[in-house]
Design a protein around this motif. Structure first.
Motif, PDB file in Angstrom:
ATOM      1  N   ASP A   1       0.832  -1.200   0.000  1.00  0.00           N
ATOM      2  CA  ASP A   1       0.000   0.000   0.000  1.00  0.00           C
ATOM      3  C   ASP A   1       0.869   1.253   0.000  1.00  0.00           C
ATOM      4  O   ASP A   1       0.568   2.236  -0.694  1.00  0.00           O
TER       5      ASP A   1
ATOM      6  N   GLU B   1      -1.377  -1.747  -5.908  1.00  0.00           N
ATOM      7  CA  GLU B   1      -2.657  -2.384  -5.603  1.00  0.00           C
ATOM      8  C   GLU B   1      -2.736  -3.814  -6.138  1.00  0.00           C
ATOM      9  O   GLU B   1      -3.436  -4.656  -5.577  1.00  0.00           O
TER      10      GLU B   1
ATOM     11  N   ARG C   1      -3.606  -6.932  -3.700  1.00  0.00           N
ATOM     12  CA  ARG C   1      -4.713  -7.859  -3.952  1.00  0.00           C
ATOM     13  C   ARG C   1      -4.213  -9.299  -4.010  1.00  0.00           C
ATOM     14  O   ARG C   1      -4.824 -10.208  -3.448  1.00  0.00           O
TER      15      ARG C   1
ATOM     16  N   LEU D   1     -13.810  -0.802  -0.380  1.00  0.00           N
ATOM     17  CA  LEU D   1     -12.595  -0.859  -1.199  1.00  0.00           C
ATOM     18  C   LEU D   1     -12.846  -1.622  -2.500  1.00  0.00           C
ATOM     19  O   LEU D   1     -12.152  -2.601  -2.809  1.00  0.00           O
ATOM     20  N   PRO D   2     -13.824  -1.190  -3.285  1.00  0.00           N
ATOM     21  CA  PRO D   2     -14.129  -1.921  -4.525  1.00  0.00           C
ATOM     22  C   PRO D   2     -12.974  -1.897  -5.518  1.00  0.00           C
ATOM     23  O   PRO D   2     -12.855  -2.800  -6.359  1.00  0.00           O
ATOM     24  N   GLU D   3     -12.117  -0.867  -5.416  1.00  0.00           N
ATOM     25  CA  GLU D   3     -11.005  -0.761  -6.366  1.00  0.00           C
ATOM     26  C   GLU D   3      -9.994  -1.890  -6.209  1.00  0.00           C
ATOM     27  O   GLU D   3      -9.245  -2.187  -7.141  1.00  0.00           O
ATOM     28  N   HIS D   4      -9.971  -2.533  -5.058  1.00  0.00           N
ATOM     29  CA  HIS D   4      -9.030  -3.632  -4.854  1.00  0.00           C
ATOM     30  C   HIS D   4      -9.522  -4.950  -5.450  1.00  0.00           C
ATOM     31  O   HIS D   4      -8.719  -5.827  -5.751  1.00  0.00           O
ATOM     32  N   GLY D   5     -10.823  -5.087  -5.623  1.00  0.00           N
ATOM     33  CA  GLY D   5     -11.372  -6.292  -6.240  1.00  0.00           C
ATOM     34  C   GLY D   5     -10.841  -7.581  -5.610  1.00  0.00           C
ATOM     35  O   GLY D   5     -10.422  -8.496  -6.324  1.00  0.00           O
TER      36      GLY D   5
END
Length: 462
Positions: free
Chosen positions: A80, A85, A89, A219-223
């Motif tokens: 981070d 990212e 993930r 944190l949807p951007e991390h999927g």
């Protein structure tokens, strides 16, 4: 102001902001076991004795499996900080893989635990009741370890307040479910120790739903769950290499406490029940030190990544002083009001209550002795994990707990006939050795290595 020149007051504030929710989360987690102990203690001494041994086995396996979740914490914090990212993930996903895989491997030991419990010298009744508990509670290891991985992921991103709230929700769920299924309230069947197991599994499932929902929403951007099924063997190996020594270190300590529970069972249900109560009280205070150890991991990891040795040293001293203050406060409480603390777990007219209290008072005095040592070793482990140093600490912990602590407990408790007092003195000695060895490694091996001018890369990732 540069981080290197942050005052000790600034460090204390930063530790509080990050650490208080983590400590609260750990206390909420221990409240689940505490609720089981209180309610089963009021149900019957026999149920409490069985829960003490069965719960020890579950906790040993849970902590060992949590090594992969704890490995995720410093890795995610580092990725981070770098803005990576993708790797963040990948590390979290493979932590989920390894945690689930461990649960698959550990489940048979709990389903067929009666033979194992008998082999440790437990009575037939304790072994049968303990096995009945674990046949149900063992399934909760799956959601429990997955939740731990998500907690590490969120804590590394300094999203600790949600960890606290989800844990408190879980503790409330556990209390209500225990009340229903142990005693047969609200139209539920009276299931005793099996009811406690059902409540534990239900609690872990509630935690799992809550923490996954938050992670996907916030944190949807991390999927994190996107293409979760796809193997990533390179990152799997990296998480595994850091996680297995952390898991074995946890196994060394938790195994020592579990072994003492088995040895206390040799002296009967009353001694075992007193041990379970004293251990639950000690576990509450340990969660504060564990929360501070988690903070040490995150903050040391950040300083490690920035090559900021001065910040790392100041932060370490701050956490150690806070742990010491907590230990001193606990010692005062354990030594001044032991009967009142033990009485919380039992009805006034409970059979054998006076005997349990008499033994428990002595054990709490010994628990007060190991507060300083327990805090020192868990904070030192947190600092070392922050710089991803895990293999040597694993060896030091194993020697302290099993090469020194366990034989001492056996000799003093069984061979010399000191019973519970001897067993707990062995705990004190083992924890003291671990605390001294791990603190020595951090301050006299790792810190000088960083100061030698080679940068943080001089510390081997182990």
């Amino acid at each position: 102001m540069a981080l290197s020149h942050m005052s000790y007051a600034g460090h204390a504030r930063a530790v509080a902001v990050l650490g208080l929710p983590l400590i609260g989360g750990h206390l909420g987690q221990i409240a689940i076991g505490l609720t089981d102990t209180i309610m089963l203690g009021r149900y019957s001494i026999e149920a409490l004795a069985a829960m003490t041994t069965a719960g020890s086995l579950f906790f040993v396996l849970f902590l060992m499996g949590s090594g992969f979740a704890w490995a995720v914490m410093p890795m995610v914090a580092s990725f981070d900080a770098e803005g990576d990212e993708i790797s963040l993930r990948r590390a979290t996903r493979m932590g989920l893989w390894l945690s689930t895989g461990f649960a698959v491997c550990a489940l048979p030991a709990m389903i067929w635990s009666e033979t194992l419990l008998l082999a440790t010298g437990q009575s037939a009744q304790v072994a049968a009741d303990g096995a009945a508990y674990l046949k149900i509670a063992g399934w909760g290891l799956f959601p429990a370890l997955i939740v731990m991985t998500f907690k590490s992921y969120l804590a590394a991103l300094e999203r600790t307040q949600i960890v606290l709230w989800i844990t408190l929700l879980s503790a409330l769920t556990n209390g209500l479910a225990n009340y229903a299924f142990i005693f047969g309230n609200w139209g539920a069947p009276e299931l005793g120790i099996e009811g406690a197991a059902i409540a534990s599994v239900a609690t872990q499932i509630v935690s799992l739903i809550g923490i996954i929902a938050y992670a996907l929403w916030a944190l949807p951007e991390h999927g994190i769950l996107v293409r979760l099924w796809r193997p990533d063997f390179d990152m799997l190996g990296r998480v595994f290499r850091l996680g297995w020594p952390i898991g074995l270190t946890s196994l060394s300590e938790s195994g020592l406490f579990a072994a003492t529970a088995f040895m206390m069972g040799w002296f009967g249900n009353v001694a075992l029940a007193a041990h379970g109560i004293a251990l639950q009280l000690a576990a509450i205070t340990f969660m504060v030190h564990l929360g501070l150890g988690n903070v040490a991991t995150i903050r040391a990891g950040n300083a490690y990544g920035r090559h900021d040795l001065n910040h790392m040293k100041r932060g370490a001293r701050t956490v150690i002083v806070l742990s010491l203050a907590m230990a001193l406060a606990t010692i005062i409480v354990f030594l001044t009001v032991p009967e009142a603390l033990i009485g919380i777990f039992m009805d006034a007219n409970q059979e054998a209550r006076a005997e349990v209290v008499a033994i428990g008072v002595v054990l709490l005095a010994l628990a007060a002795l190991f507060q300083l040592m327990d805090g020192a070793q868990v904070v030192a482990l947190g600092l070392l994990r922050g710089v991803q140093d895990a293999k040597v600490p694993m060896v030091l912990a194993a020697i302290s707990y099993w090469g020194i602590g366990m034989p001492t407990s056996y000799i003093l408790g069984y061979v010399m006939g000191w019973e519970g007092v001897g067993i707990w003195l062995g705990l004190v000695i083992g924890l003291a050795c671990a605390g001294a060895a791990l603190m020595y490694r951090y301050w006299y091996v790792i810190v000088p290595r960083l100061a030698a001018g080679d940068g943080t890369d001089a510390v081997p990732v182990s």
